[in-house]
Enzyme design. Structure first.
Site, PDB file in Angstrom:
ATOM      1  N   THR A 151      10.788  17.513  18.531  1.00  0.00           N
ATOM      2  CA  THR A 151       9.950  18.065  19.492  1.00  0.00           C
ATOM      3  C   THR A 151      10.538  17.843  20.777  1.00  0.00           C
ATOM      4  OG1 THR A 151       8.192  17.002  18.220  1.00  0.00           O
ATOM      5  CG2 THR A 151       7.326  17.254  20.362  1.00  0.00           C
ATOM      6  N   ARG A 179       0.709  19.680   6.594  1.00  0.00           N
ATOM      7  CA  ARG A 179       1.119  18.252   7.799  1.00  0.00           C
ATOM      8  C   ARG A 179       1.121  18.528   8.895  1.00  0.00           C
ATOM      9  NH1 ARG A 179       5.936  16.671  11.089  1.00  0.00           N
ATOM     10  NH2 ARG A 179       6.195  14.548  10.607  1.00  0.00           N
ATOM     11  N   VAL A 180       0.609  17.582   9.040  1.00  0.00           N
ATOM     12  CA  VAL A 180       0.668  17.806  11.047  1.00  0.00           C
ATOM     13  C   VAL A 180       1.475  15.922  11.747  1.00  0.00           C
ATOM     14  CG1 VAL A 180      -1.109  16.867  13.137  1.00  0.00           C
ATOM     15  CG2 VAL A 180      -1.573  18.576  11.281  1.00  0.00           C
ATOM     16  N   ASP A 182       2.963  14.297  14.845  1.00  0.00           N
ATOM     17  CA  ASP A 182       2.870  12.668  16.056  1.00  0.00           C
ATOM     18  C   ASP A 182       2.430  13.805  17.222  1.00  0.00           C
ATOM     19  OD1 ASP A 182       5.804  13.196  15.717  1.00  0.00           O
ATOM     20  OD2 ASP A 182       5.436  12.526  18.477  1.00  0.00           O
ATOM     21  N   GLY A 203      10.439  12.302  17.435  1.00  0.00           N
ATOM     22  CA  GLY A 203      10.861  11.640  16.416  1.00  0.00           C
ATOM     23  C   GLY A 203      10.527  11.865  14.432  1.00  0.00           C
TER      24      GLY A 203
HETATM   25  N1  GLY Z   1       7.556  14.523  16.303  1.00  0.00           N
HETATM   26  C1  GLY Z   1       7.505  16.020  15.517  1.00  0.00           C
HETATM   27  C2  GLY Z   1       7.167  15.808  13.635  1.00  0.00           C
HETATM   28  O1  GLY Z   1       6.756  14.545  13.450  1.00  0.00           O
HETATM   29  O2  GLY Z   1       6.580  16.454  13.497  1.00  0.00           O
END
Ligand code: GLY
Length: 317
Positions: A151, A179-180, A182, A203
């Site tokens: 990210t 799917r989402v 963080d 991450g």
């Molecule tokens: N850090 C981005 C994700 O896991 O979607």
């Protein structure tokens, strides 16, 4: 007055450079965050953010993004948005909405279209090819499908003492539809309070959510810890806790800045980041977890940068 920007990964460096120029000229923290993230979203060779990002298991590029204003705590976020050029700009616009400020899937895309954001096929031929190859490899070798979740996360401080934070990600490569991660979740992917500081994450979203690490770092800064100490304590403590109680810990890395322009970083994998603070231009560093739970931070080498450039642009057979 101090000013600065810190962002996850080497890929953010051009954007941090632009953000620094803006902040040096009395630009706002909000514009700095949006500018830095748009630079990453627009670059086709970054495989985990915006245009050129890798798609989900069905070959559809679903993107997540968020924006937070550290003065007012206004938040806007999108998840699973498709075919929109700059998810960060949509998230920022949503932060002005009193209601419905976190939109997902079709609702997010429809909002962006109605609000006049640019529609764009974000799946590049290169990303499609990488996806096709991965689909073949997975079925041939029975591989774990998931790979890559870098990210871009940015925290900025402007000369007026305001801080903002933002994130943007295409999420986990080969994720299931819907799917989402963080990145759009307050407290997990980002958090900022102009009086205390801000933190952003990159991450494995599924594990970052378990620790709400961005909020935890800001909370530690509110107790008087410097950003580096806050990052070290929050990240390594949670890394060990997760290993003990959940059995394993995915990769995660966080960066933070406070209203003095002091910054910090902690990571449980090799991690690059870019920072420009207090009159200095952007600089890229590489960070690793030290044996004594203090992050080891070194300037990046030209050799590393050359190898990176080669790797991201390598031809796809
Ligand atoms: N850090 C981005 C994700 O896991 O979607």
């Amino acid at each position: 007055m101090s000013w600065g920007t810190i962002a996850t990964w080497r890929m953010a460096d051009d954007g941090v450079h632009k953000a620094a120029a803006l902040l040096a000229n009395r630009g706002t923290a909000g514009d700095a965050v949006e500018t830095a993230i748009k630079a990453v979203e627009d670059y086709p060779y970054y495989k985990s953010v915006g245009y050129g990002g890798l798609p989900n298991a069905h070959g559809i590029l679903e993107m997540d993004a968020a924006f937070m204003d550290g003065d007012s705590f206004k938040i806007g976020a999108v998840a699973g948005i498709v075919d929109v050029k700059n998810p960060i700009s949509v998230a920022r616009k949503l932060s002005d909405e009193k209601f419905n400020s976190f939109r997902v899937g079709q609702g997010a895309t429809e909002y962006a279209m109605l609000a006049g954001f640019e529609r764009c096929n974000m799946l590049t031929p290169r990303a499609k090819k990488i996806w096709e190859q991965r689909v073949e490899e997975i079925s041939k070798h029975n591989l774990d499908p998931y790979d890559g979740h870098d990210t871009v996360g940015v925290v900025s401080l402007d000369q007026f003492g305001k801080m903002c934070a933002g994130t943007s990600s295409s999420g986990l490569f080969m994720k299931q539809a819907g799917r989402v991660g963080d990145s759009p979740l307050s407290g997990s992917g980002f958090y900022v309070d102009s009086e205390v500081g801000g933190a952003v994450a990159t991450g494995l979203g599924e594990d970052l959510m378990k620790g709400c690490l961005s909020y935890e770092i800001v909370r530690k800064m509110s107790e008087g810890l410097a950003p580096q100490q806050a990052c070290d304590e929050a990240v390594y403590r949670f890394h060990h806790k997760l290993k003990k109680r959940y059995g394993k810990a995915g990769a995660f890395s966080l960066v933070a800045m406070n209203p003095k322009g002091e910054w910090g970083v902690a990571t449980n994998v090799e991690f690059t980041f870019s920072v420009a603070a207090n009159g200095e231009d952007s600089q890229i560093f590489i960070a690793n977890m030290g044996a004594d739970e203090q992050t080891i931070i070194e300037p990046i080498s030209q050799e590393w940068l050359d190898a990176y450039e080669k790797r991201i642009k390598a031809p796809i057979d």
